[in-house]
Design a protein around this motif. Structure first.
Motif, PDB file in Angstrom:
ATOM      1  N   LYS A 123       0.844  -1.317   0.025  1.00  0.00           N
ATOM      2  CA  LYS A 123      -0.012   0.107  -0.102  1.00  0.00           C
ATOM      3  C   LYS A 123       0.965   1.312   0.015  1.00  0.00           C
ATOM      4  CE  LYS A 123      -3.908  -2.062   2.279  1.00  0.00           C
ATOM      5  NZ  LYS A 123      -4.749  -1.990   3.453  1.00  0.00           N
ATOM      6  N   LEU A 124       2.066   1.200   0.791  1.00  0.00           N
ATOM      7  CA  LEU A 124       2.841   2.537   0.786  1.00  0.00           C
ATOM      8  C   LEU A 124       3.530   2.466  -0.461  1.00  0.00           C
ATOM      9  CD1 LEU A 124       4.308   4.510   2.478  1.00  0.00           C
ATOM     10  CD2 LEU A 124       6.191   2.838   3.057  1.00  0.00           C
ATOM     11  N   GLU A 125       3.971   1.570  -1.132  1.00  0.00           N
ATOM     12  CA  GLU A 125       4.728   1.662  -2.619  1.00  0.00           C
ATOM     13  C   GLU A 125       3.521   2.060  -3.463  1.00  0.00           C
ATOM     14  OE1 GLU A 125       7.734   1.388  -3.417  1.00  0.00           O
ATOM     15  OE2 GLU A 125       8.406   1.151  -1.195  1.00  0.00           O
ATOM     16  N   VAL A 126       2.402   1.564  -3.573  1.00  0.00           N
ATOM     17  CA  VAL A 126       1.139   1.999  -4.447  1.00  0.00           C
ATOM     18  C   VAL A 126       0.927   3.743  -4.143  1.00  0.00           C
ATOM     19  CG1 VAL A 126      -1.112   2.059  -4.959  1.00  0.00           C
ATOM     20  CG2 VAL A 126       0.316   0.100  -4.775  1.00  0.00           C
ATOM     21  N   PHE A 127       0.945   3.991  -2.817  1.00  0.00           N
ATOM     22  CA  PHE A 127       0.718   5.463  -2.566  1.00  0.00           C
ATOM     23  C   PHE A 127       1.906   6.311  -3.273  1.00  0.00           C
ATOM     24  CE2 PHE A 127       1.479   9.051   0.311  1.00  0.00           C
ATOM     25  CZ  PHE A 127       0.341   9.956   0.064  1.00  0.00           C
ATOM     26  N   ARG A 128       3.052   5.967  -2.890  1.00  0.00           N
ATOM     27  CA  ARG A 128       4.409   6.672  -3.500  1.00  0.00           C
ATOM     28  C   ARG A 128       4.369   6.698  -4.867  1.00  0.00           C
ATOM     29  NH1 ARG A 128       9.473   4.051  -0.704  1.00  0.00           N
ATOM     30  NH2 ARG A 128      10.370   5.594  -2.219  1.00  0.00           N
ATOM     31  N   THR A 155       1.959   6.478  -6.833  1.00  0.00           N
ATOM     32  CA  THR A 155       0.852   7.575  -7.293  1.00  0.00           C
ATOM     33  C   THR A 155       1.312   8.991  -7.144  1.00  0.00           C
ATOM     34  OG1 THR A 155      -0.882   5.873  -6.592  1.00  0.00           O
ATOM     35  CG2 THR A 155      -1.534   8.330  -6.857  1.00  0.00           C
ATOM     36  N   ILE A 156       1.934   9.282  -6.003  1.00  0.00           N
ATOM     37  CA  ILE A 156       2.492  10.653  -6.005  1.00  0.00           C
ATOM     38  C   ILE A 156       3.579  10.964  -6.933  1.00  0.00           C
ATOM     39  CG2 ILE A 156       3.963  12.090  -4.190  1.00  0.00           C
ATOM     40  CD1 ILE A 156       0.839  11.907  -3.514  1.00  0.00           C
ATOM     41  N   TYR A 157       4.435  10.133  -7.047  1.00  0.00           N
ATOM     42  CA  TYR A 157       5.477  10.227  -7.954  1.00  0.00           C
ATOM     43  C   TYR A 157       5.063  10.622  -9.459  1.00  0.00           C
ATOM     44  CZ  TYR A 157       8.958   8.563  -4.874  1.00  0.00           C
ATOM     45  OH  TYR A 157       9.739   8.428  -3.432  1.00  0.00           O
ATOM     46  N   THR A 160       1.591  11.429 -10.290  1.00  0.00           N
ATOM     47  CA  THR A 160       0.728  12.591 -10.358  1.00  0.00           C
ATOM     48  C   THR A 160       1.358  14.035 -10.171  1.00  0.00           C
ATOM     49  OG1 THR A 160      -0.931  11.209  -9.021  1.00  0.00           O
ATOM     50  CG2 THR A 160      -1.272  13.640  -8.981  1.00  0.00           C
TER      51      THR A 160
END
Length: 71
Positions: free
Chosen positions: A4-9, A11-13, A15
């Motif tokens: 989940k953390l990697e998916v969030f990161r 997404t930020i990278y 977006t």
């Protein structure tokens, strides 16, 4: 938690650059803000100011009238 953390990161990278690219390429924003700001910083010269300018070729720097080096 790790996935989940990697998916969030990721997404930020992805977006952030896409959003900055989208914002920077807005033609209306460019015309409204940037051109107006440029005119505030460097107002257009008046006709009477331009007519008093005398062109002197930069001979003192070792350049001919075309701006080419003489040496």
């Amino acid at each position: 938690m790790g996935v989940k953390l990697e998916v969030f990161r990721m997404t930020i990278y992805l977006t952030f650059p896409v959003a900055m690219f989208w914002i920077a390429n807005q033609a209306e924003w460019f015309e409204d803000y940037v051109i107006q700001r440029k005119r505030e910083l460097w107002p257009p010269e008046k006709e009477d100011q331009v007519s008093h300018v005398i062109f002197l070729p930069p001979v003192w720097r070792g350049l001919d009238s075309c701006g080419q080096g003489t040496g």
